[in-house]
Motif scaffolding. Structure first.
Motif, PDB file in Angstrom:
ATOM      1  N   ILE A 154      35.762  72.931  59.421  1.00  0.00           N
ATOM      2  CA  ILE A 154      35.855  71.858  60.413  1.00  0.00           C
ATOM      3  C   ILE A 154      37.097  71.038  60.099  1.00  0.00           C
ATOM      4  O   ILE A 154      37.332  70.644  58.946  1.00  0.00           O
ATOM      5  N   SER A 155      37.908  70.770  61.109  1.00  0.00           N
ATOM      6  CA  SER A 155      39.175  70.095  60.857  1.00  0.00           C
ATOM      7  C   SER A 155      38.966  68.613  60.552  1.00  0.00           C
ATOM      8  O   SER A 155      38.102  67.958  61.144  1.00  0.00           O
ATOM      9  N   PRO A 156      39.748  68.063  59.633  1.00  0.00           N
ATOM     10  CA  PRO A 156      39.678  66.628  59.364  1.00  0.00           C
ATOM     11  C   PRO A 156      39.933  65.784  60.598  1.00  0.00           C
ATOM     12  O   PRO A 156      39.333  64.714  60.768  1.00  0.00           O
ATOM     13  N   GLY A 191      37.751  39.974  63.602  1.00  0.00           N
ATOM     14  CA  GLY A 191      37.867  39.672  62.180  1.00  0.00           C
ATOM     15  C   GLY A 191      38.823  40.600  61.467  1.00  0.00           C
ATOM     16  O   GLY A 191      39.480  41.465  62.073  1.00  0.00           O
ATOM     17  N   THR A 192      38.917  40.435  60.160  1.00  0.00           N
ATOM     18  CA  THR A 192      39.787  41.275  59.342  1.00  0.00           C
ATOM     19  C   THR A 192      39.218  42.686  59.280  1.00  0.00           C
ATOM     20  O   THR A 192      38.068  42.872  58.888  1.00  0.00           O
ATOM     21  N   PRO A 193      40.001  43.694  59.681  1.00  0.00           N
ATOM     22  CA  PRO A 193      39.434  45.047  59.730  1.00  0.00           C
ATOM     23  C   PRO A 193      39.205  45.636  58.351  1.00  0.00           C
ATOM     24  O   PRO A 193      39.981  45.425  57.418  1.00  0.00           O
ATOM     25  N   LEU A 194      38.122  46.373  58.236  1.00  0.00           N
ATOM     26  CA  LEU A 194      37.865  47.187  57.059  1.00  0.00           C
ATOM     27  C   LEU A 194      38.638  48.489  57.231  1.00  0.00           C
ATOM     28  O   LEU A 194      38.425  49.226  58.194  1.00  0.00           O
ATOM     29  N   ARG A 195      39.522  48.755  56.311  1.00  0.00           N
ATOM     30  CA  ARG A 195      40.334  49.972  56.374  1.00  0.00           C
ATOM     31  C   ARG A 195      39.554  51.130  55.743  1.00  0.00           C
ATOM     32  O   ARG A 195      39.016  50.997  54.637  1.00  0.00           O
ATOM     33  N   TYR A 196      39.506  52.253  56.458  1.00  0.00           N
ATOM     34  CA  TYR A 196      38.773  53.400  55.934  1.00  0.00           C
ATOM     35  C   TYR A 196      39.590  54.674  56.125  1.00  0.00           C
ATOM     36  O   TYR A 196      40.447  54.776  57.001  1.00  0.00           O
ATOM     37  N   ARG A 197      39.306  55.637  55.294  1.00  0.00           N
ATOM     38  CA  ARG A 197      39.962  56.936  55.323  1.00  0.00           C
ATOM     39  C   ARG A 197      38.899  57.992  55.569  1.00  0.00           C
ATOM     40  O   ARG A 197      37.761  57.861  55.100  1.00  0.00           O
ATOM     41  N   VAL A 198      39.246  59.060  56.278  1.00  0.00           N
ATOM     42  CA  VAL A 198      38.332  60.176  56.524  1.00  0.00           C
ATOM     43  C   VAL A 198      38.873  61.408  55.817  1.00  0.00           C
ATOM     44  O   VAL A 198      40.055  61.749  55.956  1.00  0.00           O
ATOM     45  N   GLU A 199      38.011  62.069  55.052  1.00  0.00           N
ATOM     46  CA  GLU A 199      38.407  63.252  54.298  1.00  0.00           C
ATOM     47  C   GLU A 199      37.392  64.378  54.497  1.00  0.00           C
ATOM     48  O   GLU A 199      36.206  64.118  54.682  1.00  0.00           O
ATOM     49  N   VAL A 200      37.876  65.602  54.437  1.00  0.00           N
ATOM     50  CA  VAL A 200      37.017  66.789  54.529  1.00  0.00           C
ATOM     51  C   VAL A 200      37.283  67.664  53.316  1.00  0.00           C
ATOM     52  O   VAL A 200      38.445  67.900  52.949  1.00  0.00           O
ATOM     53  N   VAL A 250      40.918  67.039  51.941  1.00  0.00           N
ATOM     54  CA  VAL A 250      42.077  66.896  52.816  1.00  0.00           C
ATOM     55  C   VAL A 250      41.864  65.641  53.657  1.00  0.00           C
ATOM     56  O   VAL A 250      40.805  65.471  54.266  1.00  0.00           O
ATOM     57  N   THR A 251      42.852  64.772  53.692  1.00  0.00           N
ATOM     58  CA  THR A 251      42.754  63.531  54.452  1.00  0.00           C
ATOM     59  C   THR A 251      43.163  63.747  55.900  1.00  0.00           C
ATOM     60  O   THR A 251      44.176  64.411  56.175  1.00  0.00           O
ATOM     61  N   ALA A 252      42.403  63.211  56.823  1.00  0.00           N
ATOM     62  CA  ALA A 252      42.758  63.279  58.236  1.00  0.00           C
ATOM     63  C   ALA A 252      44.047  62.487  58.453  1.00  0.00           C
ATOM     64  O   ALA A 252      44.151  61.336  58.022  1.00  0.00           O
ATOM     65  N   PRO A 253      45.049  63.077  59.090  1.00  0.00           N
ATOM     66  CA  PRO A 253      46.322  62.380  59.274  1.00  0.00           C
ATOM     67  C   PRO A 253      46.219  61.285  60.334  1.00  0.00           C
ATOM     68  O   PRO A 253      45.261  61.214  61.097  1.00  0.00           O
TER      69      PRO A 253
END
Length: 263
Positions: free
Chosen positions: A112-114, A97-106, A85-88
């Motif tokens: 434990i909530s995302p 600088g140019t940001p590194l885009r990241y996603r958090v998933e559980v 499940v992806t954290a909304p």
């Protein structure tokens, strides 16, 4: 360990890159395996003096504990479905600088909530003692669209399967960084290790800083001297070797907290 940089990471070209097509970064605690080898068992306390990895037999059983709800009573399933499940939502950019885009998933089935995991990761990566202190690293959490890396909280068995894709043996106990994915072992997130039993939240920041550090191209280092802060890129789970606990790669004055490289 280093990784091969691609389009979204062009801003990080200052980091050394290698052509490894399978394993992008050295895991914090995992062991190297090969297709012809049998799984490597974790060393016993007698085999590894000063190991900070708790004996699984000594870890509290959350389902048998009568303590109030908390870290020690969080259900700790050994395996899960391997779906996430992806954290909304998302965060603003932190760092230069140019940001590194990241996603958090559980992983599904973890209680434990995302959102809670994402908040911890965001706080860690935004802290001025974190990797943004290098002057050129930046991060931004997203919930959709292209990403540079993913942070996943998962059951031990799922972590083992993902890390094994890169030839890494996490033994059901530890974390790894592989194929643009930071795999966080649920047991470590909840129970921490010997030196962080009283600072579980701090240990979570150490997990993120260590594994994201590998993603950025940083290798392992060791204790620089007795009484000094243990570097974030040190394998602290194996012992502090005279250093004192520390979860940050930089101090509050922006000086790197590091030590001699580990071959």
């Amino acid at each position: 360990m280093k990784r091969q940089l691609t389009g979204g990471l062009a801003a990080l070209a200052v980091f050394a890159a290698v052509g490894g097509a399978v394993v992008a970064w050295l895991p914090s605690d995992a062991k190297r395996t090969s297709a012809a080898s049998t799984p490597v068992e974790s060393p016993t306390p007698q085999e590894t003096a000063g190991s900070s990895e708790p004996d699984p037999q000594s870890e509290p059983d959350p389902e048998q504990s009568s303590a109030p709800p908390g870290p020690a009573t969080t259900p700790l399933p050994q395996s899960g479905p391997g779906t996430f499940v992806t954290a909304p939502g998302g965060s603003g950019r932190v760092g230069k600088g140019t940001p590194l885009r990241y996603r958090v998933e559980v992983e599904k089935g973890i209680t434990i909530s995302p959102e809670d995991v994402a908040a911890q990761v965001e706080r860690t990566l935004a802290d001025p003692r974190g990797w943004t202190a290098d002057g050129h690293s930046a991060f931004q959490r997203v919930s959709d669209g292209p990403t540079d890396f993913v942070v996943r909280l998962a059951t031990p068995a799922t972590v083992d399967r993902k890390c094994a894709e890169g030839g890494l043996d996490t033994g059901g106990k530890v974390n790894c960084s592989v194929n643009r994915t930071v795999m966080v072992n649920l047991r470590r997130w909840v129970l921490a290790t010997e030196f962080y039993r009283e600072d579980v939240v701090g240990y979570r920041s150490l997990i993120i800083n260590h594994e994201v550090g590998h993603f950025l191209g940083h290798g392992h280092v060791t204790c620089p001297g007795k009484g000094q802060p243990a570097p974030a890129m040190m394998q602290q789970i194996k012992g502090l070797l005279g250093c004192v606990p520390n979860v940050w790669p930089y101090d509050s004055d922006g000086r790197p907290l590091t030590g001699p490289s580990v071959p």
